[in-house]
Write a protein that holds these residues in place. Structure first.
Motif, short mmCIF file in Angstrom:
data_model
loop_
_atom_site.label_atom_id
_atom_site.label_comp_id
_atom_site.label_asym_id
_atom_site.label_seq_id
_atom_site.Cartn_x
_atom_site.Cartn_y
_atom_site.Cartn_z
N GLY A 2 1.48 -1.08 0.31
CA GLY A 2 -0.27 0.00 -0.48
C GLY A 2 0.68 1.12 -0.15
N HIS A 5 0.97 8.31 1.57
CA HIS A 5 0.00 9.45 0.77
C HIS A 5 0.71 10.80 2.16
CE1 HIS A 5 -1.87 7.95 -2.79
NE2 HIS A 5 -2.09 7.09 -1.34
N VAL A 44 -7.96 12.74 -0.16
CA VAL A 44 -8.40 10.95 -0.22
C VAL A 44 -8.89 10.78 -1.63
CG1 VAL A 44 -9.06 9.17 0.68
CG2 VAL A 44 -7.73 11.26 2.25
N GLU A 126 -16.79 1.76 -1.50
CA GLU A 126 -15.09 2.21 -0.94
C GLU A 126 -15.43 2.29 0.45
OE1 GLU A 126 -10.94 2.60 -1.90
OE2 GLU A 126 -12.92 2.38 -3.90
N ILE A 128 -13.10 4.20 3.44
CA ILE A 128 -12.67 5.80 4.67
C ILE A 128 -11.69 5.07 6.00
CG2 ILE A 128 -11.41 7.57 4.30
CD1 ILE A 128 -13.37 8.43 1.79
N HIS A 154 -12.24 -2.74 -0.43
CA HIS A 154 -11.47 -1.89 -0.75
C HIS A 154 -11.77 -0.48 0.30
CE1 HIS A 154 -12.81 -3.32 -4.32
NE2 HIS A 154 -11.51 -3.00 -5.15
N ARG A 156 -9.05 2.45 2.41
CA ARG A 156 -7.94 3.47 2.20
C ARG A 156 -7.90 3.66 4.64
NH1 ARG A 156 -9.07 7.13 -2.94
NH2 ARG A 156 -9.59 5.45 -4.07
N VAL A 177 -4.10 -2.01 0.86
CA VAL A 177 -4.47 -0.67 1.75
C VAL A 177 -3.46 0.49 1.10
CG1 VAL A 177 -5.46 0.60 4.29
CG2 VAL A 177 -6.18 -2.12 3.08
N ASP A 178 -4.41 1.93 1.47
CA ASP A 178 -2.96 3.06 0.76
C ASP A 178 -3.52 3.84 2.39
OD1 ASP A 178 -2.20 2.25 -1.42
OD2 ASP A 178 -3.09 4.31 -2.25
N TYR A 180 -2.87 7.65 4.03
CA TYR A 180 -2.64 8.87 4.11
C TYR A 180 -2.65 9.85 4.93
CZ TYR A 180 -5.61 7.90 -0.45
OH TYR A 180 -5.60 7.45 -1.80
#
Ligand code: PRP
Ligand code: URA
Length: 209
Positions: A2, A5, A44, A126, A128, A154, A156, A177-178, A180
């Protein structure tokens, strides 16, 4: 693996400095956490897919764009994630919200789950996932396990401040998983607090200490 950011926008960094300050009280702290989360939401969501539609303006028909693809679920990790979730909701008011209750056992530093309620169609959304602090990464990693067990695929993760140890843990456990973050701090102390960090996010948000 991942991606991480790091959000270095001046407004985010300026507000983050104020919430780090020990002299910032709960009212201002809460307001700023919400504002930072709203600003982070902008970044994001910058890769959400768009589709073209036609819209009738007062003068003509225009080809214009709307967000397409999966709908959004915002999921705070209780309790400290709640205020961030409200900040993100300001930008995405049609999102659904889920909640995951986790606390970190003060001795073992292991996460203990006490609540989980997600939108019924979570596998189509998605996600968050929000929590201001990514310290050992135990809470975030366990929360991601819980939502994956319930069909979410999915995800984040959005945090204000991360320790390198927490980033490493989430990347190892959940390479899909990204992450942020507004800041990556130096290290964890022996009690698992992020140094320099901002102290205990839950206590500072809700005035419990
Ligand atoms: C804090 C924070 C994270 C967790 C991070 O919550 O909001 O959830 O610690 O630590 P970790 O990365 O080492 O797991 P806490 O357990 O203090 O619960 P609270 O939100 O109820 O105060
Ligand atoms: N949880 C917090 O609230 N702060 C830290 O520094 C670490 C975990």
């Amino acid at each position: 693996m991942g991606k991480v950011h790091l959000m270095e926008h001046p407004l985010i960094q300026h507000k983050l400095t104020i919430i780090r300050d020990v002299n910032t009280g709960p009212k201002e702290f809460r307001e700023l956490v919400g504002e930072i989360a709203t600003l982070m939401a902008y970044e994001v969501t910058k890769d959400l897919p768009l589709e073209e539609v036609e819209v009738q303006t007062p003068i003509a028909t225009a080809k214009a764009k709307v967000i397409s693809g999966k709908k959004i679920a915002i999921v705070p990790i209780l309790r400290a994630g709640l205020v961030m979730a409200d900040g993100i909701m300001k930008l995405i008011p049609a999102a659904k919200m889920g909640h995951i209750g986790l606390y970190r056992d003060p001795d073992s530093l292991k996460p203990v789950e006490y609540y989980c309620k997600l939108p019924a169609d979570i596998e189509e959304r998605e996600m968050i996932l929000v929590d201001p602090m990514l310290a050992t990464g135990g809470s975030a990693s366990a929360a991601i396990d819980f939502v994956k067990q319930r069909g979410s695929n999915h995800i984040r993760l959005v945090c204000l401040i991360a320790a390198p140890e927490g980033i490493e843990q989430v990347q190892k456990d959940h390479p899909d998983v990204d992450i942020y973050v507004a800041a990556i701090d130096d290290h964890l102390n022996s009690q698992g607090y992020i140094i320099p960090g901002l102290g205990d996010a839950g206590d500072r948000l809700f005035g419990t200490k």
